[in-house]
Motif scaffolding. Sequence first.
Motif, short mmCIF file in Angstrom:
data_model
loop_
_atom_site.label_atom_id
_atom_site.label_comp_id
_atom_site.label_asym_id
_atom_site.label_seq_id
_atom_site.Cartn_x
_atom_site.Cartn_y
_atom_site.Cartn_z
N VAL A 244 0.49 -1.40 0.02
CA VAL A 244 0.00 0.08 -0.01
C VAL A 244 0.77 1.31 -0.06
O VAL A 244 1.96 1.47 0.63
CB VAL A 244 -0.98 -0.13 1.45
CG1 VAL A 244 -1.78 1.19 1.29
CG2 VAL A 244 -1.55 -1.33 1.36
N LEU A 245 0.65 2.07 -0.89
CA LEU A 245 1.01 3.62 -0.85
C LEU A 245 0.09 4.26 -0.14
O LEU A 245 -1.06 4.46 -0.61
CB LEU A 245 1.57 4.07 -2.16
CG LEU A 245 1.80 5.54 -2.32
CD1 LEU A 245 2.97 5.93 -1.56
CD2 LEU A 245 2.04 6.08 -3.66
N TYR A 246 0.29 5.04 1.13
CA TYR A 246 -0.55 5.53 1.83
C TYR A 246 -0.04 7.15 2.09
O TYR A 246 0.92 7.50 2.39
CB TYR A 246 -0.50 5.13 3.43
CG TYR A 246 -1.52 5.47 4.29
CD1 TYR A 246 -1.84 7.05 4.39
CD2 TYR A 246 -2.61 4.77 4.96
CE1 TYR A 246 -2.85 7.13 5.36
CE2 TYR A 246 -3.60 4.83 5.81
CZ TYR A 246 -3.80 6.29 6.09
OH TYR A 246 -4.63 6.76 6.89
N TYR B 261 -3.82 4.66 -1.27
CA TYR B 261 -4.75 5.11 -0.16
C TYR B 261 -4.35 6.54 0.16
O TYR B 261 -3.29 6.95 0.38
CB TYR B 261 -4.70 4.47 1.34
CG TYR B 261 -5.58 4.70 2.31
CD1 TYR B 261 -6.66 3.89 2.33
CD2 TYR B 261 -5.48 5.81 3.18
CE1 TYR B 261 -7.82 4.02 3.48
CE2 TYR B 261 -6.62 6.12 3.98
CZ TYR B 261 -7.74 5.33 4.28
OH TYR B 261 -8.50 5.48 5.15
N GLN B 262 -5.40 7.50 0.12
CA GLN B 262 -5.15 8.95 0.47
C GLN B 262 -6.06 9.60 1.23
O GLN B 262 -7.25 9.59 1.20
CB GLN B 262 -5.17 9.54 -0.93
CG GLN B 262 -4.76 11.32 -0.67
CD GLN B 262 -4.87 11.90 -2.00
OE1 GLN B 262 -3.90 11.60 -2.85
NE2 GLN B 262 -5.51 12.93 -2.21
N ASP B 263 -5.66 10.44 2.31
CA ASP B 263 -6.27 11.22 3.13
C ASP B 263 -5.51 12.56 3.49
O ASP B 263 -4.86 12.45 4.59
CB ASP B 263 -6.76 10.52 4.54
CG ASP B 263 -7.54 11.16 5.59
OD1 ASP B 263 -7.85 12.09 5.23
OD2 ASP B 263 -7.58 10.43 6.53
N VAL B 264 -5.58 13.49 2.53
CA VAL B 264 -4.75 14.56 2.69
C VAL B 264 -5.93 15.63 2.74
O VAL B 264 -6.68 16.05 1.75
CB VAL B 264 -3.67 14.89 2.00
CG1 VAL B 264 -2.61 13.80 1.80
CG2 VAL B 264 -4.10 15.15 0.42
N SER B 265 -5.78 16.63 3.76
CA SER B 265 -6.67 17.85 3.76
C SER B 265 -5.91 18.90 2.68
O SER B 265 -5.38 19.98 3.38
CB SER B 265 -6.99 18.24 5.07
OG SER B 265 -5.83 18.00 5.82
N GLN B 266 -6.05 18.71 1.54
CA GLN B 266 -5.60 19.83 0.45
C GLN B 266 -6.56 20.28 -0.39
O GLN B 266 -7.46 19.42 -0.69
CB GLN B 266 -4.45 19.23 0.01
CG GLN B 266 -3.23 19.08 0.53
CD GLN B 266 -2.33 20.23 0.97
OE1 GLN B 266 -2.73 21.36 0.44
NE2 GLN B 266 -1.54 20.20 2.00
N GLU C 114 3.77 -10.01 5.96
CA GLU C 114 4.31 -9.99 4.57
C GLU C 114 3.72 -8.80 3.58
O GLU C 114 4.13 -8.70 2.39
CB GLU C 114 3.56 -11.33 4.03
CG GLU C 114 3.58 -12.45 4.65
CD GLU C 114 4.98 -13.07 4.67
OE1 GLU C 114 5.80 -12.74 3.86
OE2 GLU C 114 5.34 -13.35 5.87
N GLY C 115 2.82 -8.05 4.30
CA GLY C 115 2.55 -6.78 3.58
C GLY C 115 3.41 -5.59 3.83
O GLY C 115 4.25 -5.63 4.60
N VAL C 116 3.14 -4.42 3.26
CA VAL C 116 3.95 -3.27 3.32
C VAL C 116 3.07 -1.94 3.21
O VAL C 116 2.17 -2.09 2.21
CB VAL C 116 5.40 -3.05 2.83
CG1 VAL C 116 5.01 -3.22 1.18
CG2 VAL C 116 6.27 -2.06 3.20
N ILE C 117 3.48 -0.98 4.09
CA ILE C 117 2.74 0.37 3.81
C ILE C 117 3.94 1.36 3.68
O ILE C 117 4.79 1.48 4.55
CB ILE C 117 1.97 0.88 5.04
CG1 ILE C 117 0.94 -0.27 5.45
CG2 ILE C 117 1.26 2.35 4.70
CD1 ILE C 117 0.02 -0.21 6.59
N PHE C 118 3.88 2.18 2.64
CA PHE C 118 5.05 3.11 2.47
C PHE C 118 4.00 4.55 2.63
O PHE C 118 3.36 4.79 2.09
CB PHE C 118 5.30 3.21 0.87
CG PHE C 118 6.32 4.25 0.73
CD1 PHE C 118 7.70 3.62 0.65
CD2 PHE C 118 6.16 5.44 0.12
CE1 PHE C 118 8.88 4.63 0.61
CE2 PHE C 118 7.12 6.13 -0.16
CZ PHE C 118 8.44 5.82 0.14
#
Length: 220
Positions: free
Chosen positions: A68-70, A141-146, A89-93
Amino acid sequence: MREIFPGIYKWRNKLWTKNLVPGQQVYGERLATFNDIEYREWNPFRSKLAAAIVKKLKHLPLRAGSRVLYLGIAEGTTASHISDIIGKEGVIFGVDISEKCLAKLLQICEARKNIIPVLADANKPESYEAYVKEIKPQILYQDVSQKNQAEIFNKNARLFLKKGAYGLLALKAPSISSTKKPSRVFRKEEKKLLEEFEIIEKIPLSPFEKKHRFYLLRKR
Ligand SMILES: C[S@@+](CC[C@H](N)C(=O)[O-])C[C@H]1O[C@@H](n2cnc3c(N)ncnc32)[C@H](O)[C@@H]1O
């Protein structure tokens, strides 16, 4: 405990994930043990993904081993549950622009080795391109207040997602325009998202978050 999505459980009308780091809380959430397995309660008032699940999201592409790219990982509240779901086994960047948030996130990452914290501006994906391309994310995945939330999402998707990959996006209307009606704001943002994605599901997040919509998208 009834599994409603891979790695996500329901018990007494609350959501839970299996704690990857037994004994450790991340944001003061409740812990519960069944058959020697510890679970963490997932609060929909603290996490937009949990709110979307409570509001009947039908499909969720996350599973054990997901990459996941977060964008907008903040202090890792939601990311800690994704970390539980994807397992070792998973990864979050996890990208965030705030040094203060990243400092808190780093404490979580000491025990959760599947989160890679990165101090960067999601508007400039070139700055982390080389690292993310190695990880080959399957989910954005995205959650940015922009103000330019949809543009940031599209820009990152173009660089990092293959056709058919999934996007999970929380849109906050007041960050885009504080004067226009949220329904108008969402319509305009959806038009931009359609340049790169098919919209699979869209979910208003009230009463957990006001003037927010959560999207499940698939890359064209
Ligand atoms: C609502 S918070 C995220 C909460 C988090 N997703 C969760 O559920 O635990 C929004 C975050 O976006 C970050 N942010 C805002 N603009 C950004 C940008 N251009 N690049 C990266 N992060 C950004 C903020 O620093 C903040 O931590």
